[in-house]
Design a protein around this motif. Structure first.
Motif, mmCIF file in Angstrom:
data_model
loop_
_atom_site.group_PDB
_atom_site.id
_atom_site.type_symbol
_atom_site.label_atom_id
_atom_site.label_comp_id
_atom_site.label_asym_id
_atom_site.label_seq_id
_atom_site.Cartn_x
_atom_site.Cartn_y
_atom_site.Cartn_z
ATOM 1 N N SER A 140 2.706 78.660 71.050
ATOM 2 C CA SER A 140 2.416 79.420 72.456
ATOM 3 C C SER A 140 1.935 79.230 72.916
ATOM 4 O O SER A 140 0.084 79.522 72.876
ATOM 5 C CB SER A 140 2.803 80.942 72.313
ATOM 6 O OG SER A 140 2.941 81.876 72.726
ATOM 7 N N ILE A 141 1.327 79.066 74.502
ATOM 8 C CA ILE A 141 0.661 79.469 75.172
ATOM 9 C C ILE A 141 0.207 80.345 76.489
ATOM 10 O O ILE A 141 -0.145 79.833 77.282
ATOM 11 C CB ILE A 141 0.333 77.765 75.678
ATOM 12 C CG1 ILE A 141 1.922 77.532 77.098
ATOM 13 C CG2 ILE A 141 0.294 76.740 75.247
ATOM 14 C CD1 ILE A 141 1.473 76.315 77.591
ATOM 15 N N PRO A 143 0.045 84.059 77.789
ATOM 16 C CA PRO A 143 -0.650 85.476 77.349
ATOM 17 C C PRO A 143 0.597 86.633 76.570
ATOM 18 O O PRO A 143 1.483 86.339 77.047
ATOM 19 C CB PRO A 143 -0.899 86.207 78.978
ATOM 20 C CG PRO A 143 -1.082 85.319 80.077
ATOM 21 C CD PRO A 143 0.703 84.036 78.923
ATOM 22 N N THR A 195 -5.566 80.277 68.318
ATOM 23 C CA THR A 195 -5.588 82.089 68.710
ATOM 24 C C THR A 195 -4.689 82.882 69.542
ATOM 25 O O THR A 195 -4.397 83.849 69.478
ATOM 26 C CB THR A 195 -6.507 82.057 68.721
ATOM 27 O OG1 THR A 195 -7.649 81.831 70.177
ATOM 28 C CG2 THR A 195 -8.175 82.220 68.021
ATOM 29 N N SER A 196 -3.690 81.484 70.037
ATOM 30 C CA SER A 196 -3.234 82.061 71.230
ATOM 31 C C SER A 196 -1.483 82.012 70.407
ATOM 32 O O SER A 196 -0.832 82.969 71.353
ATOM 33 C CB SER A 196 -2.860 80.803 72.527
ATOM 34 O OG SER A 196 -2.710 79.464 71.885
ATOM 35 N N ASP A 197 -1.052 81.774 69.510
ATOM 36 C CA ASP A 197 0.284 82.129 68.375
ATOM 37 C C ASP A 197 -0.503 82.817 67.037
ATOM 38 O O ASP A 197 -0.739 82.065 66.721
ATOM 39 C CB ASP A 197 0.638 80.696 68.382
ATOM 40 C CG ASP A 197 1.915 80.309 68.111
ATOM 41 O OD1 ASP A 197 2.269 81.898 67.506
ATOM 42 O OD2 ASP A 197 2.454 79.656 68.222
ATOM 43 N N ASP A 198 0.461 83.902 67.298
ATOM 44 C CA ASP A 198 0.198 84.720 66.348
ATOM 45 C C ASP A 198 0.912 84.031 65.185
ATOM 46 O O ASP A 198 0.637 84.245 64.520
ATOM 47 C CB ASP A 198 0.879 86.263 66.090
ATOM 48 C CG ASP A 198 0.366 86.669 67.753
ATOM 49 O OD1 ASP A 198 -0.522 87.178 67.781
ATOM 50 O OD2 ASP A 198 1.120 87.538 67.761
ATOM 51 N N ARG A 201 -1.893 82.991 63.092
ATOM 52 C CA ARG A 201 -3.441 82.975 63.565
ATOM 53 C C ARG A 201 -3.806 82.622 61.527
ATOM 54 O O ARG A 201 -3.235 81.800 60.553
ATOM 55 C CB ARG A 201 -2.980 84.162 63.151
ATOM 56 C CG ARG A 201 -2.681 85.052 64.664
ATOM 57 C CD ARG A 201 -3.834 85.280 64.998
ATOM 58 N NE ARG A 201 -3.209 85.761 66.527
ATOM 59 C CZ ARG A 201 -4.497 85.965 67.669
ATOM 60 N NH1 ARG A 201 -5.330 86.009 67.697
ATOM 61 N NH2 ARG A 201 -3.478 87.114 68.624
#
Length: 280
Positions: A140-141, A143, A195-198, A201
């Motif tokens: 996922s890129i 917001p 850090t953009s994709d939960d 993480r």
């Protein structure tokens, strides 16, 4: 008293006075003191494996050997019984010199390297490699609140951190963005964690694979913004996903990556633990 001390404290205790050295050295070398220390740091599996290997290389009991000189038909079991078992203090020393990694259930299938802060912290880094060696996955890129994905080269790293010598306090792993140095002679470059994709993480695991919940906050100054704290001989595995630009395969990542740098807080001072990445 010795059973309550760590290796460094035992040595300091013995060196307090010359009179104590004469009286205490034989006692402080007892296996009853050093056996728990070996198991606490290296794990029972590694201790048994090393003990078995070292016992095979130990010299034979000379008295028993001379008694058996007139017994040419002695069997292998008798020979093994005559070997002098290695003491646990010598076993600890040898395993410490080799920087033996504690056995764990959640490291990667590709070992990349290890690093050390003398008498404080040791780190080992490994990677999860797919059967085809490729690194591309959907990430996922967009917001928060939007759905937008891209296929990006991602390398999953497992970083094992162990407190190997700090006994008077715990060490802390502060909040940080993990990076891998990929610099060349011509330019500097780093690969950073995603850090953009939960889903990707960072996570922290115990060495048995159980997940450690990330702390939400604490009142202690040393604990502000920390991921986990480790007492003497305690270990944890940091799982991070690195965006490895230009590395379509794990092999390419190993060729380009130079070292990982993990920040460690020891007695209120944050220092870098550098783990060189080798291709061997």
């Amino acid at each position: 008293i010795g059973s309550y001390l760590d290796p460094k404290s035992i040595l300091r205790f013995i060196c307090t006075s010359k009179a104590w050295q004469v009286q205490l050295i034989p006692i402080m070398k007892e296996d009853v003191i050093w056996s728990p220390l070996c198991i606490a740091r290296f794990g029972s599996y590694n201790v048994r494996e090393w003990q078995s290997r070292e016992d095979e290389n130990q010299p034979m009991n000379l008295e028993t050997e001379s008694d058996n000189e007139n017994q040419p038909m002695k069997n292998l079991e008798t020979e093994s019984d005559n070997l002098l078992p290695i003491s646990h203090i010598d076993l600890y020393r040898k395993m410490n010199e080799s920087n033996v990694k504690p056995k764990n259930m959640y490291e990667g299938n590709v070992s990349l390297g290890r690093g050390l802060i003398n008498n404080a912290v040791c780190g080992w880094i490994s990677a999860i490699e797919r059967s085809n060696g490729e690194t591309y996955r959907s990430v996922s890129i967009a917001p928060i609140g939007e759905l937008k994905y891209a296929s990006l080269p991602v390398v999953e790293l497992r970083i094992l951190i162990q407190n190997i010598g700090v006994s008077d306090t715990s060490i802390y792993l502060p909040e940080q963005i993990v990076s891998i140095d990929a610099s060349t002679k011509r330019r500097g470059e780093e690969f950073f964690e995603i850090t953009s994709d939960d889903r990707l993480r960072k996570k922290i695991y115990c060495i048995d694979g159980s997940i450690v919940p990330l702390p939400t906050g604490t009142s202690s100054n040393h604990n502000i913004g920390h991921l986990i704290k480790l007492g003497l001989f305690e270990s944890a595995i940091l799982c991070v996903y690195i965006l490895a630009k230009g590395c379509p395969t794990t092999t390419k990542f190993k060729q380009r990556a130079k070292f990982a740098k993990i920040l460690i807080n020891i007695r209120g001072t944050t220092v870098p633990l550098v783990i060189p990445i080798t291709t061997k």
